[in-house]
Design a protein around this motif. Structure first.
Motif, PDB file in Angstrom:
ATOM      1  N   LEU A 239     -23.098 -14.367  49.170  1.00 49.70           N
ATOM      2  CA  LEU A 239     -23.901 -14.393  50.392  1.00 49.70           C
ATOM      3  C   LEU A 239     -24.596 -15.751  50.546  1.00 49.70           C
ATOM      4  O   LEU A 239     -24.639 -16.311  51.653  1.00 49.70           O
ATOM      5  CB  LEU A 239     -24.938 -13.276  50.371  1.00 49.70           C
ATOM      6  CG  LEU A 239     -24.412 -11.845  50.533  1.00 49.70           C
ATOM      7  CD1 LEU A 239     -25.563 -10.845  50.428  1.00 49.70           C
ATOM      8  CD2 LEU A 239     -23.692 -11.677  51.862  1.00 49.70           C
ATOM      9  N   VAL A 240     -25.163 -16.268  49.456  1.00 48.58           N
ATOM     10  CA  VAL A 240     -25.805 -17.581  49.509  1.00 48.58           C
ATOM     11  C   VAL A 240     -24.783 -18.648  49.878  1.00 48.58           C
ATOM     12  O   VAL A 240     -25.066 -19.549  50.686  1.00 48.58           O
ATOM     13  CB  VAL A 240     -26.481 -17.917  48.164  1.00 48.58           C
ATOM     14  CG1 VAL A 240     -26.962 -19.368  48.147  1.00 48.58           C
ATOM     15  CG2 VAL A 240     -27.650 -16.977  47.909  1.00 48.58           C
ATOM     16  N   PHE A 241     -23.586 -18.553  49.317  1.00 48.68           N
ATOM     17  CA  PHE A 241     -22.522 -19.515  49.629  1.00 48.68           C
ATOM     18  C   PHE A 241     -22.174 -19.476  51.113  1.00 48.68           C
ATOM     19  O   PHE A 241     -22.074 -20.522  51.768  1.00 48.68           O
ATOM     20  CB  PHE A 241     -21.285 -19.211  48.785  1.00 48.68           C
ATOM     21  CG  PHE A 241     -20.049 -19.943  49.239  1.00 48.68           C
ATOM     22  CD1 PHE A 241     -19.895 -21.301  48.979  1.00 48.68           C
ATOM     23  CD2 PHE A 241     -19.053 -19.280  49.940  1.00 48.68           C
ATOM     24  CE1 PHE A 241     -18.761 -21.984  49.408  1.00 48.68           C
ATOM     25  CE2 PHE A 241     -17.919 -19.949  50.364  1.00 48.68           C
ATOM     26  CZ  PHE A 241     -17.775 -21.308  50.098  1.00 48.68           C
ATOM     27  N   LEU A 242     -21.987 -18.273  51.666  1.00 45.71           N
ATOM     28  CA  LEU A 242     -21.647 -18.157  53.082  1.00 45.71           C
ATOM     29  C   LEU A 242     -22.776 -18.701  53.958  1.00 45.71           C
ATOM     30  O   LEU A 242     -22.522 -19.393  54.950  1.00 45.71           O
ATOM     31  CB  LEU A 242     -21.364 -16.697  53.439  1.00 45.71           C
ATOM     32  CG  LEU A 242     -20.076 -16.090  52.886  1.00 45.71           C
ATOM     33  CD1 LEU A 242     -19.984 -14.615  53.282  1.00 45.71           C
ATOM     34  CD2 LEU A 242     -18.849 -16.839  53.410  1.00 45.71           C
ATOM     35  N   GLY A 243     -24.016 -18.348  53.603  1.00 46.25           N
ATOM     36  CA  GLY A 243     -25.144 -18.839  54.384  1.00 46.25           C
ATOM     37  C   GLY A 243     -25.284 -20.348  54.307  1.00 46.25           C
ATOM     38  O   GLY A 243     -25.487 -21.014  55.328  1.00 46.25           O
ATOM     39  N   ALA A 244     -25.185 -20.908  53.099  1.00 43.27           N
ATOM     40  CA  ALA A 244     -25.288 -22.355  52.927  1.00 43.27           C
ATOM     41  C   ALA A 244     -24.137 -23.068  53.635  1.00 43.27           C
ATOM     42  O   ALA A 244     -24.322 -24.140  54.227  1.00 43.27           O
ATOM     43  CB  ALA A 244     -25.295 -22.707  51.436  1.00 43.27           C
ATOM     44  N   GLN A 245     -22.965 -22.467  53.585  1.00 36.46           N
ATOM     45  CA  GLN A 245     -21.801 -23.039  54.274  1.00 36.46           C
ATOM     46  C   GLN A 245     -22.047 -23.095  55.779  1.00 36.46           C
ATOM     47  O   GLN A 245     -21.724 -24.092  56.439  1.00 36.46           O
ATOM     48  CB  GLN A 245     -20.562 -22.198  53.967  1.00 36.46           C
ATOM     49  CG  GLN A 245     -19.256 -22.780  54.484  1.00 36.46           C
ATOM     50  CD  GLN A 245     -18.077 -21.883  54.164  1.00 36.46           C
ATOM     51  OE1 GLN A 245     -18.082 -20.702  54.469  1.00 36.46           O
ATOM     52  NE2 GLN A 245     -17.075 -22.430  53.521  1.00 36.46           N
ATOM     53  N   ALA A 246     -22.631 -22.023  56.334  1.00 37.49           N
ATOM     54  CA  ALA A 246     -22.931 -21.994  57.756  1.00 37.49           C
ATOM     55  C   ALA A 246     -23.964 -23.055  58.118  1.00 37.49           C
ATOM     56  O   ALA A 246     -23.825 -23.773  59.123  1.00 37.49           O
ATOM     57  CB  ALA A 246     -23.429 -20.608  58.168  1.00 37.49           C
ATOM     58  N   LEU A 247     -25.014 -23.172  57.310  1.00 33.77           N
ATOM     59  CA  LEU A 247     -26.057 -24.155  57.585  1.00 33.77           C
ATOM     60  C   LEU A 247     -25.522 -25.577  57.457  1.00 33.77           C
ATOM     61  O   LEU A 247     -25.857 -26.459  58.262  1.00 33.77           O
ATOM     62  CB  LEU A 247     -27.242 -23.949  56.628  1.00 33.77           C
ATOM     63  CG  LEU A 247     -28.032 -22.650  56.818  1.00 33.77           C
ATOM     64  CD1 LEU A 247     -29.055 -22.493  55.696  1.00 33.77           C
ATOM     65  CD2 LEU A 247     -28.729 -22.631  58.178  1.00 33.77           C
ATOM     66  N   TRP A 248     -24.674 -25.808  56.458  1.00 30.83           N
ATOM     67  CA  TRP A 248     -24.118 -27.148  56.267  1.00 30.83           C
ATOM     68  C   TRP A 248     -23.166 -27.511  57.399  1.00 30.83           C
ATOM     69  O   TRP A 248     -23.190 -28.653  57.899  1.00 30.83           O
ATOM     70  CB  TRP A 248     -23.406 -27.237  54.930  1.00 30.83           C
ATOM     71  CG  TRP A 248     -22.704 -28.558  54.715  1.00 30.83           C
ATOM     72  CD1 TRP A 248     -21.367 -28.801  54.714  1.00 30.83           C
ATOM     73  CD2 TRP A 248     -23.337 -29.825  54.464  1.00 30.83           C
ATOM     74  NE1 TRP A 248     -21.115 -30.129  54.497  1.00 30.83           N
ATOM     75  CE2 TRP A 248     -22.302 -30.775  54.346  1.00 30.83           C
ATOM     76  CE3 TRP A 248     -24.670 -30.224  54.351  1.00 30.83           C
ATOM     77  CZ2 TRP A 248     -22.571 -32.129  54.098  1.00 30.83           C
ATOM     78  CZ3 TRP A 248     -24.930 -31.569  54.119  1.00 30.83           C
ATOM     79  CH2 TRP A 248     -23.890 -32.496  53.991  1.00 30.83           C
TER      80      TRP A 248
ATOM     81  N   LEU B  64     -14.013  -8.495  53.550  1.00 30.10           N
ATOM     82  CA  LEU B  64     -13.608  -7.726  52.371  1.00 30.10           C
ATOM     83  C   LEU B  64     -14.463  -8.074  51.157  1.00 30.10           C
ATOM     84  O   LEU B  64     -15.003  -7.188  50.480  1.00 30.10           O
ATOM     85  CB  LEU B  64     -12.129  -8.004  52.065  1.00 30.10           C
ATOM     86  CG  LEU B  64     -11.546  -7.337  50.812  1.00 30.10           C
ATOM     87  CD1 LEU B  64     -11.539  -5.826  50.956  1.00 30.10           C
ATOM     88  CD2 LEU B  64     -10.128  -7.855  50.547  1.00 30.10           C
ATOM     89  N   LEU B  65     -14.616  -9.376  50.874  1.00 33.19           N
ATOM     90  CA  LEU B  65     -15.378  -9.787  49.701  1.00 33.19           C
ATOM     91  C   LEU B  65     -16.854  -9.443  49.847  1.00 33.19           C
ATOM     92  O   LEU B  65     -17.508  -9.063  48.868  1.00 33.19           O
ATOM     93  CB  LEU B  65     -15.211 -11.293  49.476  1.00 33.19           C
ATOM     94  CG  LEU B  65     -13.840 -11.753  48.977  1.00 33.19           C
ATOM     95  CD1 LEU B  65     -13.790 -13.268  48.868  1.00 33.19           C
ATOM     96  CD2 LEU B  65     -13.512 -11.114  47.635  1.00 33.19           C
ATOM     97  N   SER B  66     -17.385  -9.578  51.067  1.00 37.50           N
ATOM     98  CA  SER B  66     -18.785  -9.229  51.285  1.00 37.50           C
ATOM     99  C   SER B  66     -19.061  -7.780  50.908  1.00 37.50           C
ATOM    100  O   SER B  66     -20.098  -7.467  50.315  1.00 37.50           O
ATOM    101  CB  SER B  66     -19.162  -9.470  52.749  1.00 37.50           C
ATOM    102  OG  SER B  66     -20.476  -9.025  53.008  1.00 37.50           O
TER     103      SER B  66
END
Length: 212
Positions: A82-91, A123-125
């Motif tokens: 979740l942190v990866f997806l969020g950080a990816q979105a912000l970046w 799926l992974l989420s």
């Protein structure tokens, strides 16, 4: 049996409509790529829910709940994702905003995910969220008819829950797709990307904090 199915379906619907990581992913991917990525994310989450139902039916989710170390590992993996997806979105938003400021075009949309990538994210989420498995372990026994075997009924409840999740998230995708022109306005899109990215990071950090 029909009464048990109806009761479980109603309970599952009430749980499903509460916004969570799956809903945020569906909205984000729909805004980025349109209806198809949103629907693909929805079906990915539904398949993940069905996989947890199968795990619960054969006792894996219950064993995971009792084995603290394994449960913590899965939760931390889910939190990290979740942190990866969020950080990816912000970046991605920050990089797009920097490019837009340099080019002077007023805004650059984030890259649209493919249907496969969106499905995998959904799926992974779900698979990395052990609370879904615990949901089946804790809730399904409350609705099991006395005259029915637990294994097939748990699988049936899993199918019902997955269908409800898919149906609701697809509705979210369709509704968001109808508002794409508004959602893709620079100010709205900026707020959407920042909010979804920040919430995903917060959810991941919160999950990690609960585990440690």
């Amino acid at each position: 049996m029909l009464t048990a199915l109806a009761g479980f379906a109603l309970f599952a619907l009430l749980v499903t409509v509460v916004p969570g990581p799956d809903t945020l992913l569906v909205l984000r991917n729909c805004v980025r790529g349109g209806r198809l990525p949103g629907i693909a994310t929805a079906f990915g989450a539904a398949v993940g829910s069905l996989a947890w139902a199968v795990a619960a039916a054969v006792g894996l989710a219950a064993a995971l709940q009792r084995w603290d170390a394994a449960f913590a590992v899965v939760r931390l993996a889910g939190a990290a994702y979740l942190v990866f997806l969020g950080a990816q979105a912000l970046w991605a938003h920050r990089r797009g905003a920097a490019a837009a400021a340099k080019d002077g075009d007023g805004g650059a949309p984030a890259p649209a995910p493919t249907a496969f990538l969106a499905f995998r994210q959904g799926l992974l989420s779900c698979l990395l969220n052990p609370k879904v498995g615990i949901f089946f372990v804790a809730v399904v026994p409350q609705f099991l008819p006395d005259s029915r075997s637990a294994l097939p009924m748990t699988l049936l409840f899993g199918v019902v829950d997955a269908a409800i999740a898919a149906g609701w998230l697809v509705l979210v995708s369709v509704f968001a797709a109808r508002l794409l022109n508004w959602l893709r306005r620079p100010r709205v899109n900026t707020a959407m990307e920042r909010t979804t990215g920040g919430v995903l990071v917060a959810l991941g950090l919160g999950t990690a904090a609960e585990t440690l």
